[in-house]
Motif scaffolding. Structure first.
Motif, PDB file in Angstrom:
ATOM      1  N   GLY A 114       7.892 -20.315  17.025  1.00  0.00           N
ATOM      2  CA  GLY A 114       7.422 -21.299  17.921  1.00  0.00           C
ATOM      3  C   GLY A 114       7.005 -20.965  19.482  1.00  0.00           C
ATOM      4  N   LYS A 115       6.725 -19.377  19.476  1.00  0.00           N
ATOM      5  CA  LYS A 115       6.673 -18.829  20.718  1.00  0.00           C
ATOM      6  C   LYS A 115       5.294 -18.066  20.591  1.00  0.00           C
ATOM      7  N   VAL A 116       4.179 -18.909  21.305  1.00  0.00           N
ATOM      8  CA  VAL A 116       2.913 -18.426  20.965  1.00  0.00           C
ATOM      9  C   VAL A 116       2.371 -17.438  21.870  1.00  0.00           C
ATOM     10  N   SER A 117       2.912 -17.469  23.017  1.00  0.00           N
ATOM     11  CA  SER A 117       2.239 -16.786  24.145  1.00  0.00           C
ATOM     12  C   SER A 117       3.228 -15.785  24.683  1.00  0.00           C
ATOM     13  N   VAL A 118       3.136 -14.687  24.059  1.00  0.00           N
ATOM     14  CA  VAL A 118       4.308 -13.516  24.299  1.00  0.00           C
ATOM     15  C   VAL A 118       3.487 -12.594  25.108  1.00  0.00           C
ATOM     16  N   PRO A 119       3.757 -12.058  26.409  1.00  0.00           N
ATOM     17  CA  PRO A 119       2.943 -11.234  27.142  1.00  0.00           C
ATOM     18  C   PRO A 119       2.880 -10.022  26.448  1.00  0.00           C
ATOM     19  N   GLU A 120       1.734  -9.282  26.537  1.00  0.00           N
ATOM     20  CA  GLU A 120       1.413  -7.940  25.790  1.00  0.00           C
ATOM     21  C   GLU A 120       2.572  -6.860  26.271  1.00  0.00           C
ATOM     22  N   GLU A 121       3.016  -6.865  27.665  1.00  0.00           N
ATOM     23  CA  GLU A 121       4.045  -5.827  28.029  1.00  0.00           C
ATOM     24  C   GLU A 121       5.157  -6.234  27.287  1.00  0.00           C
ATOM     25  N   GLU A 122       5.552  -7.375  26.951  1.00  0.00           N
ATOM     26  CA  GLU A 122       6.834  -7.551  26.423  1.00  0.00           C
ATOM     27  C   GLU A 122       6.799  -7.105  24.817  1.00  0.00           C
ATOM     28  N   LEU A 123       5.771  -7.155  24.128  1.00  0.00           N
ATOM     29  CA  LEU A 123       5.607  -6.627  22.747  1.00  0.00           C
ATOM     30  C   LEU A 123       5.579  -5.178  22.936  1.00  0.00           C
ATOM     31  N   ASP A 124       5.061  -4.430  23.812  1.00  0.00           N
ATOM     32  CA  ASP A 124       4.871  -3.052  23.898  1.00  0.00           C
ATOM     33  C   ASP A 124       6.235  -2.594  24.413  1.00  0.00           C
ATOM     34  N   ALA A 125       6.842  -3.204  25.038  1.00  0.00           N
ATOM     35  CA  ALA A 125       8.134  -2.789  25.476  1.00  0.00           C
ATOM     36  C   ALA A 125       9.147  -2.581  24.279  1.00  0.00           C
ATOM     37  N   MET A 126       8.989  -3.536  23.320  1.00  0.00           N
ATOM     38  CA  MET A 126       9.721  -3.793  21.954  1.00  0.00           C
ATOM     39  C   MET A 126       9.362  -2.607  21.194  1.00  0.00           C
ATOM     40  N   LEU A 127       8.060  -2.314  20.997  1.00  0.00           N
ATOM     41  CA  LEU A 127       7.527  -1.121  20.200  1.00  0.00           C
ATOM     42  C   LEU A 127       8.028   0.073  20.670  1.00  0.00           C
ATOM     43  N   GLN A 128       7.877   0.210  22.079  1.00  0.00           N
ATOM     44  CA  GLN A 128       8.289   1.741  22.649  1.00  0.00           C
ATOM     45  C   GLN A 128       9.917   2.216  22.466  1.00  0.00           C
ATOM     46  N   GLU A 129      10.756   1.067  22.318  1.00  0.00           N
ATOM     47  CA  GLU A 129      12.246   1.106  21.893  1.00  0.00           C
ATOM     48  C   GLU A 129      12.383   2.200  20.771  1.00  0.00           C
ATOM     49  N   GLY A 130      11.171   2.294  19.855  1.00  0.00           N
ATOM     50  CA  GLY A 130      11.376   2.720  18.624  1.00  0.00           C
ATOM     51  C   GLY A 130      10.818   4.326  18.902  1.00  0.00           C
ATOM     52  N   LYS A 131      10.129   4.472  20.005  1.00  0.00           N
ATOM     53  CA  LYS A 131       9.766   6.019  20.140  1.00  0.00           C
ATOM     54  C   LYS A 131       9.004   6.492  19.028  1.00  0.00           C
ATOM     55  N   GLY A 132       8.069   5.477  18.719  1.00  0.00           N
ATOM     56  CA  GLY A 132       7.201   6.143  17.521  1.00  0.00           C
ATOM     57  C   GLY A 132       6.910   4.793  16.505  1.00  0.00           C
ATOM     58  N   PRO A 133       6.505   4.986  15.346  1.00  0.00           N
ATOM     59  CA  PRO A 133       6.232   3.852  14.526  1.00  0.00           C
ATOM     60  C   PRO A 133       7.642   3.375  13.934  1.00  0.00           C
ATOM     61  N   ILE A 134       7.793   2.013  13.829  1.00  0.00           N
ATOM     62  CA  ILE A 134       9.044   1.388  13.397  1.00  0.00           C
ATOM     63  C   ILE A 134       9.092   1.032  12.060  1.00  0.00           C
ATOM     64  N   ASN A 135       9.565   1.817  11.357  1.00  0.00           N
ATOM     65  CA  ASN A 135       9.773   1.858   9.900  1.00  0.00           C
ATOM     66  C   ASN A 135      11.198   1.233   9.754  1.00  0.00           C
ATOM     67  N   PHE A 136      11.782   1.163   8.367  1.00  0.00           N
ATOM     68  CA  PHE A 136      13.173   0.645   8.302  1.00  0.00           C
ATOM     69  C   PHE A 136      14.207   1.319   8.868  1.00  0.00           C
ATOM     70  N   THR A 137      13.920   2.487   8.740  1.00  0.00           N
ATOM     71  CA  THR A 137      14.972   3.451   9.016  1.00  0.00           C
ATOM     72  C   THR A 137      15.246   3.533  10.736  1.00  0.00           C
ATOM     73  N   VAL A 138      14.075   3.518  11.518  1.00  0.00           N
ATOM     74  CA  VAL A 138      14.097   3.210  12.706  1.00  0.00           C
ATOM     75  C   VAL A 138      14.828   2.027  13.226  1.00  0.00           C
ATOM     76  N   PHE A 139      14.248   0.957  12.669  1.00  0.00           N
ATOM     77  CA  PHE A 139      14.677  -0.382  12.632  1.00  0.00           C
ATOM     78  C   PHE A 139      16.097  -0.483  12.714  1.00  0.00           C
ATOM     79  N   LEU A 140      16.675   0.196  11.627  1.00  0.00           N
ATOM     80  CA  LEU A 140      18.402   0.221  11.376  1.00  0.00           C
ATOM     81  C   LEU A 140      18.878   0.965  12.476  1.00  0.00           C
ATOM     82  N   THR A 141      18.414   1.897  12.843  1.00  0.00           N
ATOM     83  CA  THR A 141      18.979   2.667  13.982  1.00  0.00           C
ATOM     84  C   THR A 141      18.933   2.178  15.264  1.00  0.00           C
TER      85      THR A 141
END
Length: 148
Positions: A38-65
């Motif tokens: 139900g949240k349709v307008s998520v800022p790009e910066e917020e999405l980018d910040a989430m992805l940067q937490e993985g310090k690379g592609p977020i596969n299942f192993t990274v997700f679990l870590t």
């Protein structure tokens, strides 16, 4: 780090987020997941910040870590030390117990008096009643040897 049942739950959560089923969580996957919630307008910066937490592609192993780090609930030791240094302008490695207690009771996520006393029961102090925050940081991030 996790029990088998927990890992299975994380696999299910990962599958829900990995919308395109390619085994990697990408920005489009996050955007679609938010949209479904139900949240349709998520800022790009917020999405980018989430992805940067993985310090690379977020596969299942990274997700679990990442979840393991979040669930442990502690910041890296250096981050905690930096926070304490703000209250130690002289750089002696200690902060005044009474001043710190006042901050805990009155600022941000306020502690109750009982929570403060519980924390101080485990907190290393010198004879003058100052908190040895370097030792406290070690206990926060590595555990107290006395607990074992």
């Amino acid at each position: 780090m996790f029990e088998q049942a927990q890992i299975q739950e994380f696999k299910e959560a990962f599958s829900c987020i990995d919308q395109n089923r390619d085994g990697i969580i990408c920005k489009a996957d996050l955007r679609e997941t938010y949209s479904q919630l139900g949240k349709v307008s998520v800022p790009e910066e917020e999405l980018d910040a989430m992805l940067q937490e993985g310090k690379g592609p977020i596969n299942f192993t990274v997700f679990l870590t990442l979840f393991g780090e979040k669930l442990n609930g502690t910041d890296p030791e250096e981050a905690i030390l930096s926070a304490f240094r703000m209250f130690d302008p002289s750089g002696k490695g200690v902060v005044n117990k009474d001043e710190f207690k006042q901050l805990l009771l009155t600022q941000a996520d306020k502690f109750s008096p009982a929570e403060v006393e519980q924390m101080f029961a485990l907190t290393p102090m010198d004879l003058a009643g100052n908190i040895d925050y370097k030792s406290l940081c070690y206990i926060i991030t590595h555990g107290d040897e006395k607990e074992e």
